[in-house]
Design an enzyme around this catalytic site. Structure first.
Site, PDB file in Angstrom:
ATOM      1  N   ARG A 113       0.859  -1.183   0.000  1.00  0.00           N
ATOM      2  CA  ARG A 113       0.000   0.000   0.000  1.00  0.00           C
ATOM      3  C   ARG A 113       0.896   1.234   0.000  1.00  0.00           C
ATOM      4  O   ARG A 113       1.708   1.419   0.918  1.00  0.00           O
ATOM      5  CB  ARG A 113      -0.903   0.005   1.244  1.00  0.00           C
ATOM      6  CG  ARG A 113      -1.710   1.268   1.350  1.00  0.00           C
ATOM      7  CD  ARG A 113      -2.601   1.365   2.596  1.00  0.00           C
ATOM      8  NE  ARG A 113      -3.206   2.681   2.600  1.00  0.00           N
ATOM      9  CZ  ARG A 113      -3.367   3.455   3.661  1.00  0.00           C
ATOM     10  NH1 ARG A 113      -3.039   3.029   4.868  1.00  0.00           N
ATOM     11  NH2 ARG A 113      -3.883   4.654   3.542  1.00  0.00           N
ATOM     12  N   HIS A 157      -3.564  10.948   0.545  1.00  0.00           N
ATOM     13  CA  HIS A 157      -3.016  10.740   1.890  1.00  0.00           C
ATOM     14  C   HIS A 157      -2.494  12.090   2.395  1.00  0.00           C
ATOM     15  O   HIS A 157      -1.305  12.277   2.640  1.00  0.00           O
ATOM     16  CB  HIS A 157      -1.916   9.675   1.848  1.00  0.00           C
ATOM     17  CG  HIS A 157      -1.615   9.053   3.185  1.00  0.00           C
ATOM     18  ND1 HIS A 157      -1.639   7.687   3.409  1.00  0.00           N
ATOM     19  CD2 HIS A 157      -1.283   9.590   4.378  1.00  0.00           C
ATOM     20  CE1 HIS A 157      -1.328   7.430   4.666  1.00  0.00           C
ATOM     21  NE2 HIS A 157      -1.097   8.569   5.278  1.00  0.00           N
ATOM     22  N   GLU A 202      -7.683   8.199   6.338  1.00  0.00           N
ATOM     23  CA  GLU A 202      -7.960   8.811   7.639  1.00  0.00           C
ATOM     24  C   GLU A 202      -8.454  10.253   7.507  1.00  0.00           C
ATOM     25  O   GLU A 202      -7.810  11.201   7.975  1.00  0.00           O
ATOM     26  CB  GLU A 202      -6.706   8.792   8.517  1.00  0.00           C
ATOM     27  CG  GLU A 202      -6.189   7.402   8.803  1.00  0.00           C
ATOM     28  CD  GLU A 202      -5.119   7.391   9.887  1.00  0.00           C
ATOM     29  OE1 GLU A 202      -4.619   8.465  10.265  1.00  0.00           O
ATOM     30  OE2 GLU A 202      -4.805   6.296  10.379  1.00  0.00           O
ATOM     31  N   ASN A 327      -7.543   1.441   9.790  1.00  0.00           N
ATOM     32  CA  ASN A 327      -6.269   1.694  10.473  1.00  0.00           C
ATOM     33  C   ASN A 327      -6.545   1.682  11.965  1.00  0.00           C
ATOM     34  O   ASN A 327      -7.496   2.328  12.424  1.00  0.00           O
ATOM     35  CB  ASN A 327      -5.710   3.077  10.113  1.00  0.00           C
ATOM     36  CG  ASN A 327      -5.240   3.166   8.669  1.00  0.00           C
ATOM     37  OD1 ASN A 327      -5.296   2.175   7.939  1.00  0.00           O
ATOM     38  ND2 ASN A 327      -4.783   4.334   8.278  1.00  0.00           N
ATOM     39  N   TYR A 329      -4.612   1.889  15.904  1.00  0.00           N
ATOM     40  CA  TYR A 329      -3.450   1.987  16.788  1.00  0.00           C
ATOM     41  C   TYR A 329      -3.843   1.911  18.268  1.00  0.00           C
ATOM     42  O   TYR A 329      -3.161   1.264  19.050  1.00  0.00           O
ATOM     43  CB  TYR A 329      -2.678   3.301  16.537  1.00  0.00           C
ATOM     44  CG  TYR A 329      -2.038   3.330  15.160  1.00  0.00           C
ATOM     45  CD1 TYR A 329      -0.775   2.795  14.947  1.00  0.00           C
ATOM     46  CD2 TYR A 329      -2.718   3.862  14.063  1.00  0.00           C
ATOM     47  CE1 TYR A 329      -0.189   2.795  13.681  1.00  0.00           C
ATOM     48  CE2 TYR A 329      -2.144   3.864  12.793  1.00  0.00           C
ATOM     49  CZ  TYR A 329      -0.884   3.326  12.611  1.00  0.00           C
ATOM     50  OH  TYR A 329      -0.316   3.320  11.356  1.00  0.00           O
ATOM     51  N   GLU A 387      -3.545  -0.355   8.172  1.00  0.00           N
ATOM     52  CA  GLU A 387      -2.413   0.093   8.995  1.00  0.00           C
ATOM     53  C   GLU A 387      -2.572  -0.435  10.404  1.00  0.00           C
ATOM     54  O   GLU A 387      -3.661  -0.408  10.972  1.00  0.00           O
ATOM     55  CB  GLU A 387      -2.348   1.626   9.119  1.00  0.00           C
ATOM     56  CG  GLU A 387      -1.786   2.338   7.935  1.00  0.00           C
ATOM     57  CD  GLU A 387      -1.742   3.855   8.135  1.00  0.00           C
ATOM     58  OE1 GLU A 387      -1.482   4.330   9.266  1.00  0.00           O
ATOM     59  OE2 GLU A 387      -1.976   4.561   7.144  1.00  0.00           O
TER      60      GLU A 387
HETATM   61  C1  GCO Z   1      -1.922   7.578   9.434  1.00  0.00           C
HETATM   62  C2  GCO Z   1      -0.946   7.812   8.682  1.00  0.00           C
HETATM   63  C3  GCO Z   1       0.429   7.405   8.759  1.00  0.00           C
HETATM   64  C4  GCO Z   1       1.155   7.509  10.047  1.00  0.00           C
HETATM   65  C5  GCO Z   1       0.973   6.288  10.883  1.00  0.00           C
HETATM   66  C6  GCO Z   1       1.783   6.278  12.147  1.00  0.00           C
HETATM   67  O1  GCO Z   1      -2.647   7.031   8.595  1.00  0.00           O
HETATM   68  O2  GCO Z   1      -2.016   8.041  10.532  1.00  0.00           O
HETATM   69  O3  GCO Z   1      -1.395   7.107   7.575  1.00  0.00           O
HETATM   70  O4  GCO Z   1       0.853   8.321   7.826  1.00  0.00           O
HETATM   71  O5  GCO Z   1       2.488   7.672   9.761  1.00  0.00           O
HETATM   72  O6  GCO Z   1      -0.352   6.161  11.235  1.00  0.00           O
HETATM   73  O7  GCO Z   1       1.380   7.277  13.017  1.00  0.00           O
END
Ligand code: GCO
Length: 485
Positions: A113, A157, A202, A327, A329, A387
């Site tokens: 990607r 992006h 995002e 994505n 985290y 992600e």
């Molecule tokens: C995001 C971004 C990335 C970041 C990654 C790490 O989608 O937030 O795509 O560019 O670098 O998430 O923080």
């Protein structure tokens, strides 16, 4: 800093990847156990990949007729970037893309990607097409295909052409149409070899960090932009999906959302935190899920978007997608903040939980929660995890950690959660690690290191970390290793 009718930096900053706490630590060596899947074997056809974005890796900002983007302009002011770096070289992937492809092939990954830089293709954002910019993507895509790697390209992006920002950017409805026009150009020019498209990355982060908090490009701090910027991205996405489908058949089209469960801070005052947590969920998750998958906006957002929604718009925003990119985290912790017009305040994660390099809780169950929500409330779309990943502790000077056990544990635990969700019926077809090589992390510059490979910034040489070998084994065996491996 207060914004009438909007969100403030103080309320949201620490929730964002871009608002890192300097007291970062990597997670503990093994991490607390997640719910375990019945089987650790991923199904045949499950896609393994890595994810990147143009501005974070390409460098060569002036090469071959590329125009400036809002990130060129924003990062030119060193006070915007914590280590005062810029992305003029980044991982030098404009020149070294073949090295990246070698690494992806070397790990046996089936997919890559990356994002297409809008101002490389259309230096003024609209109008004249820059064939030299397109040639770079032709070279990259051909190199991937030659190794049997499936390209997945994000159209936007965050690197909006500066020329379009000067005409109003996402505050203007015209940008929705320009996105669709740009999408049609890419589909027409590259669609012979590029079949997988991710329209937006995002949008929530671009709206909030870029237009309300001002910590990302274009650096605007204006709560009043929440409504138009949210809606115009959703509208542009719908128009772009239509334009791509009109330009070519046989494309697989999706979009990528930053999903984050919104959790009210607990304790005796929990009751008062419920509504702000719901508001944050609406602004962050529902604002993009609902228009795409239901053709509506969450009720809390109505008054913000209403002035910008014209008749027929919600039919455009609602599109059948071939996959939804997720994505993930961390979860967000929210509390009532009465000093803030939005009443949304940042709360701390519960005491004693594991914290990532950005001060966020490491909690794979949040990913499980979002996958369950998609399954139970949004018609169970096909999902790609586009992600997921972990940074070394933030540092401007520390060398990359090559023996990155903490990253392996992070990936393993999130994949256990993905597998459990699949066993509950989630239609997850692939998983992309963020990211291949340590790169330029927006306002955090080079202080964050998310790569499976380190990079020597002087020579550009890439060095695989232990996590690279771990993912290689996983892609080869399709068997998720246990904590000991
Ligand atoms: C995001 C971004 C990335 C970041 C990654 C790490 O989608 O937030 O795509 O560019 O670098 O998430 O923080």
């Amino acid at each position: 800093m207060e914004h009438k009718g909007g969100l403030t930096r103080r309320a949201l900053a620490p929730l964002m990847a871009g608002a890192a706490l300097s007291t970062a630590t990597a997670c503990s060596p093994t991490g607390s156990p997640t719910v375990q899947p019945k089987s650790r074997r991923f199904p045949p056809g499950f896609t393994w990949g890595v994810a990147t974005s143009a501005f974070q890796i390409e460098g060569a900002l002036d090469a071959d007729g590329r125009g400036p983007s809002i990130w060129d302009v924003f990062s030119r002011n060193p006070s915007h970037i914590v280590d005062r770096s810029d992305a003029s070289v980044a991982t030098d992937s404009y020149r070294r893309y073949a090295d990246d492809v070698e690494l992806i092939a070397g790990a046996g990954l089936g997919a890559y990607r990356f994002s297409i830089s809008w101002p490389r293709v259309l230096p003024d954002g609209a109008g004249a097409v820059n064939e030299m910019g397109l040639d770079y993507y032709r070279r990259l895509i051909d190199a991937l295909l030659a190794k049997g790697i499936e390209p997945y390209a994000t159209l936007f992006h965050w690197d909006l052409p500066q020329a379009l920002f000067e005409k109003g950017g996402w505050a203007s409805r015209d940008t929705a149409k320009w996105l669709a026009d740009y999408g049609a150009v890419v589909a027409e020019k590259l669609g012979d070899r590029l079949k997988n498209f991710i329209i937006l990355n995002e949008a929530a982060v671009h709206t909030i960090a870029g237009h309300v908090m001002g910590i990302h490009a274009p650096g605007l701090k204006d709560g009043k932009l929440l409504g138009p910027v949210t809606h115009h991205q959703n509208l542009g996405q719908g128009l772009a999906i239509r334009a791509l489908r009109a330009a070519r058949s046989g494309l697989r089209i999706g979009t990528t959302l930053a999903l984050m469960p919104s959790r009210p801070v607990g304790g005796p005052l929990r009751f008062w935190n419920l509504l702000p947590a719901e508001a944050f969920d609406a602004v962050w998750n529902g604002a993009y899920l609902d228009p795409l998958l239901r053709g509506t906006y969450p009720w809390i957002l109505q008054s913000y978007v209403e002035p910008h929604v014209k008749g027929g718009d919600m039919t455009v925003t609602r599109q059948a997608v071939d996959f939804l990119g997720v994505n993930y985290y961390s979860p967000a912790y929210i509390k009532l903040d009465r000093s803030n017009p939005s009443y949304i305040g940042r709360g701390d994660p519960p005491k004693g939980v594991e914290i990532d390099a950005f001060g966020r809780e490491i909690d794979p169950s949040g990913l499980g929660e979002m996958l369950a929500r998609l399954r139970n409330h949004y018609g169970n779309p096909k999902v790609l995890i586009t992600e997921n990943g972990a940074s070394d502790p933030l540092s401007a000077t520390a060398p990359a950690i090559l023996s990155d056990r903490f990253r392996i544990d992070y990936l393993r635990r999130h994949l256990e959660t993905v597998k459990v969700a699949m066993e509950h019926g989630s239609r997850v077809g692939g998983y992309f690690v963020w990211t291949l090589v340590d790169n330029w992390e927006w306002d955090q510059g080079f202080t964050a290191k998310f790569g499976l490979c380190a990079m020597n910034r002087a020579s550009g040489a890439r060095t695989p970390k232990a996590s690279y070998e771990w993912l290689t084994m996983l892609a080869k065996t399709m068997l998720l290793p246990t904590a000991e491996i």
